[in-house]
Design a protein around this motif. Structure first.
Motif, short mmCIF file in Angstrom:
data_model
loop_
_atom_site.label_atom_id
_atom_site.label_comp_id
_atom_site.label_asym_id
_atom_site.label_seq_id
_atom_site.Cartn_x
_atom_site.Cartn_y
_atom_site.Cartn_z
N LEU A 10 -9.94 -20.91 11.37
CA LEU A 10 -8.69 -20.89 10.61
C LEU A 10 -8.39 -22.25 9.99
O LEU A 10 -7.97 -22.35 8.82
N ALA A 13 -10.67 -22.79 7.05
CA ALA A 13 -10.25 -21.95 5.92
C ALA A 13 -9.04 -22.57 5.22
O ALA A 13 -8.99 -22.63 3.98
N GLU A 14 -8.08 -23.03 5.99
CA GLU A 14 -6.89 -23.67 5.41
C GLU A 14 -7.27 -24.93 4.64
O GLU A 14 -6.83 -25.14 3.50
N THR A 251 -5.62 -19.68 4.38
CA THR A 251 -6.55 -18.66 4.87
C THR A 251 -6.69 -17.51 3.87
O THR A 251 -7.80 -17.04 3.60
#
Length: 426
Positions: A10, A13-14, A251
């Motif tokens: 996560l 992705a961020e 995300t």
């Protein structure tokens, strides 16, 4: 451990979307518009300026992305530019990894651009003092198809896709898209538009998805832009009026990017000669393909960030802090090896692996000199049309660009460890 892995995914992705992707997207739009307005004119200038061709080729190669460099490749086989110009263009180009560097380390990008411009010009003029270019050209001519053969093949190939694109854009003076660096119906046309992977067919799911959802992608970019700017200002975007807002938007952006890339069917390379021609004919096509290009970059940055996070975790045997300390110790002993690794990765056609290399640099895993060696060695998507037209010329070009990459990379590494150069970026 599973929870730690999930958090790393996560976080990566961020970061890929908010720290890099958003800025890459808007920089791509800027350079895409410039390319749309000026690319054809610049190619004409190169053709007319025989004496300054390696210089102009290097300038075109410096343009972020591969669009300008792609156009130079077929010009050599039309005897419009020298082989030294081809090499100078490839030495100077960083492909789409340039966008990642602009977004994350603009000072490093400027320095690499200045240095690679000089190396490109020197290398290009040296190549033109040899008989390599004329030799490659004479061998290419010896195995060319006759005009009658080309005409026969061209008559039999399917042109409905190109005609469809012209009708959709509504600004074609003839039934086909406007070509740059070659003419409709010649042998290069057959190779670049019918044998090499070109534009997606309009009746495929991928085409329909990318050409209908691109505006949603840009809306998401606009929503994310204030968050990305806030991150630059050291603001915790997950502690704003909506909890975990940065994580949610980042995300979603990375997931959207991965889907967009898969639908585009672009994995190692993200630009073809045919698509580049379409972009300079239509501003809408430029915006659509810039969304695809951004998605391609975000996906590979995400892979790079995630690879780094997993490497730290593995080296530290599950202890992230211990892993970072061990990596720093390894870097001190493998600096010269990283130059060779960077130059070797640069041999791979396409932009995907190069983007990962730059992403690892942004995480402090690679010295600046290794990044420079990779920038000189890599040819991005521009090598793909060269491979399609004449494999021997592509082989020579990629070998030649690797030589100065290693030489100047080692010289720069000596400066990096003996001066304050390395401290500028890490």
């Amino acid at each position: 451990m599973l929870m730690v892995i999930w958090e790393l995914i996560l976080d990566s992705a961020e970061a890929a979307f908010l720290e890099v992707g958003v800025f890459v997207g808007f920089v791509l739009l800027l350079f895409g518009y410039i390319n749309y307005k000026k690319a054809g004119d610049f190619i004409g200038t190169i053709e007319r300026s025989k004496k300054w061709q390696p210089v102009l080729g290097a300038l075109l190669g410096l343009t972020p992305g591969c669009g300008g460099a792609i156009f130079v490749m077929p010009l050599f086989f039309k005897e419009a530019v020298t082989f030294g110009t081809v090499v100078a263009t490839l030495v100077a180009t960083m492909g789409d990894s340039a966008f990642v560097l602009i977004a994350s380390h603009p000072v490093a990008y400027i320095l690499i651009s200045i240095l690679s411009f000089g190396v490109a010009i020197i290398t290009g003029y040296i190549v033109d003092t040899t008989d390599l270019g004329p030799t490659i050209l004479s061998k290419y001519k010896a195995r060319k198809k006759s005009k009658e053969e080309v005409d026969r093949f061209h008559k039999d190939v399917d042109h409905t896709l190109l005609q469809y694109e012209c009708q959709r854009m509504g600004n074609c003076k003839i039934d086909f898209i406007k070509h740059v660096g070659h003419a409709e119906g010649d042998e290069i046309d057959l190779l670049l538009h019918h044998e090499l992977k070109g534009h997606q067919s309009h009746d495929t799911l991928g085409y329909k998805f990318t050409h209908s959802s691109f505006y949603l992608y840009w809306i998401l970019m606009l929503v994310a832009l204030p968050l990305s700017i806030s991150l630059l200002l050291q603001t915790d975007v997950n502690q704003l009026f909506i909890p975990n807002l940065g994580l949610i938007v980042g995300t979603l952006g990375t997931i959207f990017s991965i889907v967009m890339m898969l639908m585009s069917k672009k994995f190692l390379g993200d630009d073809t000669h045919e698509e580049t021609e379409l972009k300079i004919m239509s501003l809408k096509e430029t915006i659509i393909h810039n969304a695809q290009d951004t998605a391609f970059v975000v996906t590979w940055v995400f892979v790079g960030f995630l690879a780094y996070e997993f490497l730290v975790l593995i080296i530290g045997s599950g202890n992230y802090a211990a892993g970072e300390e061990l990596i720093e110790a390894i870097l001190l002993t493998t600096g010269i090896l990283s130059i060779l690794i960077g130059a070797t990765i640069g041999l791979i056609p396409g932009c995907g692996p190069q983007i990962i290399f730059v992403a690892l640099f942004t995480r402090g895993l690679i010295p600046f000199a290794a990044l420079f060696a990779n920038a000189i060695s890599q040819d991005g998507d521009a090598l793909l049309p060269l491979i399609a037209i004449d494999r021997s010329s592509a082989l020579w070009a990629t070998i030649i660009t690797t030589i100065p990459a290693i030489i100047f990379g080692l010289i720069l590494y000596w400066f990096e460890i003996n001066t304050t150069l390395g401290g500028l970026f890490h």
